[in-house]
Design a protein around this motif. Sequence first.
Motif: not given
Length: 105
Positions: A14-15, A20-28, A36-41, A94-98
């Motif tokens: 996700i971009n 400082d650390g973009e999240p990823v979606i893991r397809v299991m 999965v986020f690098n930082f939350m918040p 997520l890409e539009n969240y901010r």
Amino acid sequence: DSGKMSKPSNEIEINGFDPDGEPVIRVMNDGSLQLVFNFMPPSYAEDDDTVAAFDDFDKQIESEIGVPVIWDDREVFVIQNPKDDTVDRIRSFLENYRNQSSSAQ
């Protein structure tokens, strides 16, 4: 097969959510998703009001994507039964969240 933990079969980046650390979606392998986020918040949430906006982030995601979300760990959200459009809806949210949160001020 222990059945305890599914392995990721794909990872979708996700971009635009957190520079400082973009999240990823893991397809299991079992069809579930892990967000999965690098930082939350996120790293840009510095003041108390911004941090508080993430207290119910699982519910925000859930209402946006229309399927249940489990806040599994501080930085991990699990979607057990995603629909066909769930990945696209997560990405869009997520890409539009901010942009959404900053325009609300």
